[in-house]
Structure formats: C-alpha cells, structure tokens
Scaffold this active site. Structure first.
Site, PDB file in Angstrom:
ATOM      1  N   ARG A  78      -9.865  10.259   3.723  1.00 12.89           N
ATOM      2  CA  ARG A  78      -8.546  10.295   3.811  1.00 12.89           C
ATOM      3  C   ARG A  78      -8.377  11.430   5.016  1.00 12.89           C
ATOM      4  NH1 ARG A  78      -9.926   6.980   1.416  1.00 12.89           N
ATOM      5  NH2 ARG A  78      -9.408   6.146  -0.499  1.00 12.89           N
TER       6      ARG A  78
ATOM      7  N   SER B 203      -2.319   6.760  -4.470  1.00 15.68           N
ATOM      8  CA  SER B 203      -2.763   8.123  -5.099  1.00 15.68           C
ATOM      9  C   SER B 203      -1.967   9.096  -4.495  1.00 15.68           C
ATOM     10  CB  SER B 203      -4.191   8.376  -4.835  1.00 15.68           C
ATOM     11  OG  SER B 203      -4.873   7.149  -5.303  1.00 15.68           O
TER      12      SER B 203
ATOM     13  N   GLU C  58      -2.644  13.686  -1.027  1.00 17.19           N
ATOM     14  CA  GLU C  58      -3.118  12.474  -0.056  1.00 17.19           C
ATOM     15  C   GLU C  58      -1.746  12.033   0.679  1.00 17.19           C
ATOM     16  OE1 GLU C  58      -5.764   9.508  -1.610  1.00 17.19           O
ATOM     17  OE2 GLU C  58      -4.883   8.060  -0.481  1.00 17.19           O
TER      18      GLU C  58
HETATM   19  C1  LIG Z   1       0.575   0.736  -4.181  1.00 20.24           C
HETATM   20  C2  LIG Z   1      -0.253   1.465  -3.394  1.00 20.24           C
HETATM   21  C3  LIG Z   1      -1.582   1.496  -3.396  1.00 20.24           C
HETATM   22  C4  LIG Z   1      -2.248   2.266  -2.437  1.00 20.24           C
HETATM   23  N1  LIG Z   1      -3.795   2.224  -2.619  1.00 20.24           N
HETATM   24  C5  LIG Z   1      -4.536   2.692  -1.693  1.00 20.24           C
HETATM   25  C6  LIG Z   1      -5.725   2.677  -1.688  1.00 20.24           C
HETATM   26  O1  LIG Z   1      -6.352   2.170  -2.628  1.00 20.24           O
HETATM   27  N2  LIG Z   1      -6.517   3.621  -0.689  1.00 20.24           N
HETATM   28  C7  LIG Z   1      -5.874   4.138   0.251  1.00 20.24           C
HETATM   29  O2  LIG Z   1      -6.798   4.817   1.148  1.00 20.24           O
HETATM   30  N3  LIG Z   1      -4.606   4.316   0.388  1.00 20.24           N
HETATM   31  C8  LIG Z   1      -3.852   3.652  -0.638  1.00 20.24           C
HETATM   32  N4  LIG Z   1      -2.405   3.548  -0.453  1.00 20.24           N
HETATM   33  C9  LIG Z   1      -1.845   4.444   0.632  1.00 20.24           C
HETATM   34  C10 LIG Z   1      -1.423   3.941   1.964  1.00 20.24           C
HETATM   35  O3  LIG Z   1      -1.368   2.224   1.636  1.00 20.24           O
HETATM   36  C11 LIG Z   1      -2.512   4.062   2.799  1.00 20.24           C
HETATM   37  O4  LIG Z   1      -2.631   5.489   3.034  1.00 20.24           O
HETATM   38  C12 LIG Z   1      -2.358   3.455   4.298  1.00 20.24           C
HETATM   39  O5  LIG Z   1      -3.331   3.652   5.198  1.00 20.24           O
HETATM   40  C13 LIG Z   1      -0.776   4.151   4.964  1.00 20.24           C
HETATM   41  O6  LIG Z   1      -0.566   3.171   5.917  1.00 20.24           O
HETATM   42  P1  LIG Z   1       0.776   2.879   6.204  1.00 20.24           P
HETATM   43  O7  LIG Z   1       0.701   1.823   7.392  1.00 20.24           O
HETATM   44  O8  LIG Z   1       1.731   2.794   5.146  1.00 20.24           O
HETATM   45  O9  LIG Z   1       1.031   4.474   6.974  1.00 20.24           O
HETATM   46  P2  LIG Z   1       2.565   5.258   6.958  1.00 20.24           P
HETATM   47  O10 LIG Z   1       2.652   5.535   5.429  1.00 20.24           O
HETATM   48  O11 LIG Z   1       3.519   4.494   7.730  1.00 20.24           O
HETATM   49  O12 LIG Z   1       2.079   6.682   7.605  1.00 20.24           O
HETATM   50  C14 LIG Z   1       1.050   7.462   7.318  1.00 20.24           C
HETATM   51  C15 LIG Z   1       0.563   8.165   8.333  1.00 20.24           C
HETATM   52  O13 LIG Z   1      -0.040   7.276   9.237  1.00 20.24           O
HETATM   53  C16 LIG Z   1       0.618   7.703  10.595  1.00 20.24           C
HETATM   54  N5  LIG Z   1       0.497   6.335  11.191  1.00 20.24           N
HETATM   55  C17 LIG Z   1       0.806   5.313  10.918  1.00 20.24           C
HETATM   56  N6  LIG Z   1       0.822   4.428  11.905  1.00 20.24           N
HETATM   57  C18 LIG Z   1       0.194   5.060  12.754  1.00 20.24           C
HETATM   58  C19 LIG Z   1      -0.076   4.487  14.250  1.00 20.24           C
HETATM   59  N7  LIG Z   1       0.199   3.108  14.627  1.00 20.24           N
HETATM   60  N8  LIG Z   1      -0.492   5.407  15.057  1.00 20.24           N
HETATM   61  C20 LIG Z   1      -0.434   6.874  14.905  1.00 20.24           C
HETATM   62  N9  LIG Z   1      -0.346   7.343  13.563  1.00 20.24           N
HETATM   63  C21 LIG Z   1       0.200   6.312  12.573  1.00 20.24           C
HETATM   64  C22 LIG Z   1       2.097   8.174  10.383  1.00 20.24           C
HETATM   65  O14 LIG Z   1       2.599   8.728  11.497  1.00 20.24           O
HETATM   66  C23 LIG Z   1       2.093   8.939   9.052  1.00 20.24           C
HETATM   67  O15 LIG Z   1       1.384  10.226   9.479  1.00 20.24           O
HETATM   68  C24 LIG Z   1      -1.434   2.906  -1.554  1.00 20.24           C
HETATM   69  C25 LIG Z   1      -0.092   2.926  -1.433  1.00 20.24           C
HETATM   70  C26 LIG Z   1       0.430   2.006  -2.487  1.00 20.24           C
HETATM   71  C27 LIG Z   1       1.773   2.264  -2.162  1.00 20.24           C
END
Ligand SMILES: Cc1cc2nc3c(=O)[nH]c(=O)nc-3n(C[C@H](O)[C@H](O)[C@H](O)COP(=O)(O)OP(=O)(O)OC[C@H]3O[C@@H](n4cnc5c(N)ncnc54)[C@H](O)[C@@H]3O)c2cc1C
Length: 326
Positions: free
Chosen positions: A174, A227, A297
């Site tokens: 992470r 998480s 996280e």
């Molecule tokens: C039901 C559920 C289950 C989940 N299970 C997991 C799991 O099993 N494992 C896990 O690791 N995570 C899990 N997550 C969390 C999440 O899906 C991950 O952390 C995912 O990687 C976040 O991606 P996002 O596009 O939603 O990012 P966002 O939430 O939109 O952003 C998160 C961060 O990433 C940055 N970011 C996003 N896109 C870019 C880009 N193009 N360039 C630079 N920075 C960027 C943003 O600025 C921010 O700081 C879960 C979430 C939910 C709701």
C-alpha cells in the site's frame, strides 16, 4: 504559495468542462465528500498533463481522482481543483497488457482473461482504477500489483513525461513513490502488466469464486472504502479493532462493520466527520489495549489541521499535508 490571483481564477473558470462547487460524494465509494471548488473530468492524456502542469506552476492545490474507492473527503470538500482521470484505453501485446490510468482494475482483470492471460485474477477484488492501484500498490488475496507490473507512464509537473520501470517506483504494501515518495503530485497516465498465457475461462471461474468468497466475508455491497487500516506486520487490523471491542460501533450513520471490523460502512447520510471519529476511536483503542499503531490505508482529504501538521496522527497522506496535491 498564494494562488488566488485574478489570473488563477480566470484560468480555473475557463478549463474545459470545468464545474464549480461540484459535489464529490457521487465520485466516492463511501458516498461521502463535500464540493470541489473546481472539478474537471478529462479523458485525453495531453489535456490532463497540461492542466496538472499549469496547476502546479500556479500553486493551485489539485487532487487527482481515480475511481474514488480509497478516499475519505471532508464534508467541507476540497478547496482547489479536482481532476478526474478517465482515459480507459487498453492494448494487448502478447502476454503484456497496457492500460490507461482510468481503466478499472476489475475490468482489466476480465479483459486479461478474455485475452487468454492468467495471473491477474486477484485484481477482481480491487474496485479502483489502474492509476489508483499503482499509487498504492493495490493487492488482494496475498497478491500485489507490483508482482505483474512492468512499467508505468506518467507526467511530472516541471519535468514532463516519463516512463518508469516498476522496480524504480518504491512499490510495497500500500505504498509507492507516488503515495509517499519523490513522485507525490505526479500524474499516472498508463501502466503495463505482464501475465502468462493460460486458460482464460478457468481464470474467470477463479474470479467468480474469489468474488463469492469476498461477498460472504466482507460488506462489499455497502458504501465503504475497502480496508480502512493497513494490516500491521504479521497481524490483521480487523482482528485488532474487533479485539478492542469496536466491531459494530457507531458514529452518526457510520458504523464499523459488524461483518468485518476493518471496514467502515456509510449506512446513508454519514458525514466524513462520523467516519473520522470512528477511525480515531479505533486507533486509540488499539494503541491503548495492544500498543499497536494502526495506520490508515484510506486517504483523508481536505480535513482541517488538528493542532500541528494537517491530519496529524492519521497517516502520511492525511488531510492535505503534502504539496502540491492536497
Ligand atoms: C469494496 C472495496 C474493496 C476494496 N478492496 C481492496 C483490496 O482488496 N485491495 C486494495 O489494495 N484496495 C482495495 N480497495 C481500495 C481501492 O479500491 C484501492 O486502493 C484502489 O487502488 C484505489 O483506486 P482509485 O482509482 O479508487 O483511487 P482514488 O480513491 O480515486 O484515489 C486514491 C489515491 O490515488 C491517487 N490517484 C488515483 N489515480 C491517480 C492517477 N492517475 N495519477 C496519480 N494519482 C492517482 C489519488 O490522487 C489518491 O491520492 C477497496 C475499496 C472498496 C470500496
């Protein structure tokens, strides 16, 4: 740096498709978050690059938004520019797949299986975008993105486009150079993964099995952020929060899930402050009872500083401490 000059405001107000005071709750899986002072959704990579470059040059705070599945945005919103990255293209080349940062990990997992590639089934559990997954080396079921990641393309304000080999990105559980290192504030535009040729239909069956298992053990279908805490070394955050007696605890309309204590659920109408209070209660209880420091996280965005540094006590990316993103 002060950024509210007349020229800055004119620049922001004339961005392509820009919206003022745009509600962010609809863009987060928590369904929580106040307005972005300025909001833009951009699909073309060169457009996003240009806007990020100019925002950084002017000192305008910006937040790059992926699928919003790892964010707790304050009820007061984000006083700056929120840029939603939606480039979702993908190309398969032998056992490699290159994906735009806006493509969802789940979709990429299915596309890979359709192309007869295996080894990415774990990604079916990550609802975020490719950009968000690179940002924090997302993973599931004991696997992490970095295991298959070959290279990442992006844009660094003041420096321009870059392609980084995965091993240069400080990827770990992470974390990455984007989340906590020298690339904080850089834009991720695409990522290339390398998989193995195999039985795509078997990969799809495995993904269905993993999804069913998750639905049984975690409140996946609710409004949540996955998480809330990172697992401490050799332990589980959910186990610790439960052992501290907080499984099922409420603040307003937010609850520490009674199915899995590392999830916080918005039962409809919860505010960011409700969730934050639950996070603080869990950190305090686990610290007091087990002398373990839980680290969020989920990223907290837009919260007012509590005392000294913004978001103090809630983890490195909390509450807009590090320039230039938030
Ligand atoms: C039901 C559920 C289950 C989940 N299970 C997991 C799991 O099993 N494992 C896990 O690791 N995570 C899990 N997550 C969390 C999440 O899906 C991950 O952390 C995912 O990687 C976040 O991606 P996002 O596009 O939603 O990012 P966002 O939430 O939109 O952003 C998160 C961060 O990433 C940055 N970011 C996003 N896109 C870019 C880009 N193009 N360039 C630079 N920075 C960027 C943003 O600025 C921010 O700081 C879960 C979430 C939910 C709701």
């Amino acid at each position: 740096m002060s950024w509210r000059t007349k020229a800055d405001l004119v620049w922001l107000d004339t961005l392509p498709g820009v919206e003022r005071d745009h509600a962010l709750a609809r863009h987060t899986s928590f369904n929580i978050g106040g307005p972005a002072a300025w909001f833009c959704e951009l699909g073309r990579v060169d457009e996003v690059e240009r806007v990020v470059e100019e925002a950084a040059r002017r000192g305008v705070p910006y937040l790059i938004l992926g699928a919003g599945t790892n964010l707790l945005i304050a009820d007061s919103g984000f006083d700056g520019l929120v840029l939603r990255v939606v480039n979702r293209e993908h190309q398969v080349d032998g056992s490699r797949v290159r994906a735009g940062a806006g493509l969802k990990m789940m979709r990429l997992a299915r596309l890979a299986a359709d192309a007869g590639l295996v080894g990415f089934e774990f990604a079916i559990g990550v609802p975020g975008s490719v950009g968000g997954a690179v940002y924090q080396d997302a993973g599931c079921w004991g696997r992490e993105l970095r295991e298959v990641l070959v290279e990442v393309e992006g844009y660094v304000p003041g420096e321009g486009r870059a392609t980084w080999p995965a091993e240069s990105l400080g990827l770990g559980y992470r974390t990455s150079a984007f989340r906590e290192g020298p690339l904080h504030g850089a834009l991720i535009t695409a990522a290339t993964i390398e998989l193995r040729p195999g039985d795509g239909e078997a990969a799809k069956r495995e993904m269905a099995r993993l999804t069913a298992e998750r639905n049984r053990t975690q409140p996946i279908k609710t409004k949540n952020c996955g998480s809330v805490f990172k697992n401490p070394p050799a332990d589980s955050a959910g186990r610790l929060v439960e052992a501290a007696g907080l499984k099922g605890a409420w603040e307003g309309r937010a609850q520490i899930s009674d199915l899995h204590a590392n999830f916080i659920v918005n039962h409809g109408g919860a505010g960011a402050d409700d969730v934050r209070r639950l996070i603080e209660r869990a950190i305090a209880a686990v610290r007091e009872q087990f002398e373990v420091e839980l680290e969020p996280e989920v990223e907290l965005v837009g919260f007012a500083a509590s005392g000294g540094q913004a978001g103090e006590g809630l983890g490195p990316a909390a509450a807009g401490g590090s320039p230039p993103t938030r």
